[in-house]
Design a protein around this motif. Structure first.
Motif, mmCIF file in Angstrom:
data_model
loop_
_atom_site.group_PDB
_atom_site.id
_atom_site.type_symbol
_atom_site.label_atom_id
_atom_site.label_comp_id
_atom_site.label_asym_id
_atom_site.label_seq_id
_atom_site.Cartn_x
_atom_site.Cartn_y
_atom_site.Cartn_z
ATOM 1 N N MET A 38 79.163 -5.557 9.355
ATOM 2 C CA MET A 38 79.114 -4.095 9.422
ATOM 3 C C MET A 38 80.506 -3.504 9.653
ATOM 4 O O MET A 38 80.829 -2.454 9.092
ATOM 5 N N VAL A 80 70.917 -3.091 12.554
ATOM 6 C CA VAL A 80 71.093 -2.102 11.495
ATOM 7 C C VAL A 80 72.231 -1.122 11.777
ATOM 8 O O VAL A 80 72.521 -0.257 10.957
ATOM 9 N N ASP A 106 73.673 1.059 8.724
ATOM 10 C CA ASP A 106 73.479 0.608 7.342
ATOM 11 C C ASP A 106 73.035 1.779 6.471
ATOM 12 O O ASP A 106 72.241 2.625 6.900
#
Length: 168
Positions: A38, A80, A106
């Motif tokens: 990420m 996420v 995300d």
């Protein structure tokens, strides 16, 4: 000695914060590969190239005096999003501050309140560490992020003058 025990893992149960089942918790060592993915996605989004590796990330977070703190957003066992926090201070006043250095969700999970929940967890973390303010910055052209920060309770911060850098 500070540890990564900044806030207890908790389920974000307030319906106004998120539209998905979500828990916000401190990053664990086993999360490092996913968090690194990420960080790379955010870095590329900003037009940069990441040079951080997993060992360095772990060192930044789990050193005896951690340089940064990372909170992760977990939905059904999948990470996420994350918020990276870096401590600061106003030494002349003896005040602690916290900077929300990174905020990432995300693409497929955006618009569900996850960023808002991460910001609220960052705010709670800063308060628990006796910080007097939480700051965040973004690129001048990133108007959606600016609008989101204002909607979450941040106020514009006037520039304090030129800053300089020295390569080491």
């Amino acid at each position: 000695q500070e540890t990564q025990e900044m806030t207890k893992p908790r389920l974000a149960s307030a319906s106004h914060l998120t539209h998905v089942p979500l828990s916000i918790r401190p990053m664990e060592r086993d999360d490092s590969a996913r968090v690194l993915q990420m960080i790379d996605a955010l870095t590329r989004h900003n037009g940069d190239r990441m040079s951080l590796d997993e060992a360095s990330l772990i060192d930044l977070i789990y050193a005896p005096s951690p340089w940064a703190r990372i909170l992760v957003a977990e939905n059904h066992g999948n990470i996420v999003g994350y918020a990276a926090l870096v401590g600061g201070l106003q030494l002349q006043f003896g005040l602690r501050t916290m900077d929300l250095h990174h905020l990432y969700v995300d693409d497929a999970q955006r618009g569900m309140g996850i960023g808002r929940a991460l910001i609220e967890a960052a705010r709670e973390t800063a308060r628990n560490l006796d910080c007097v303010q939480l700051t965040v910055g973004t690129h001048a052209e990133n108007k959606p992020a600016q609008a989101a920060y204002l909607a979450c309770g941040f106020a514009p911060l006037a520039p304090r003058g030129p800053r300089f850098v020295m390569a080491l």
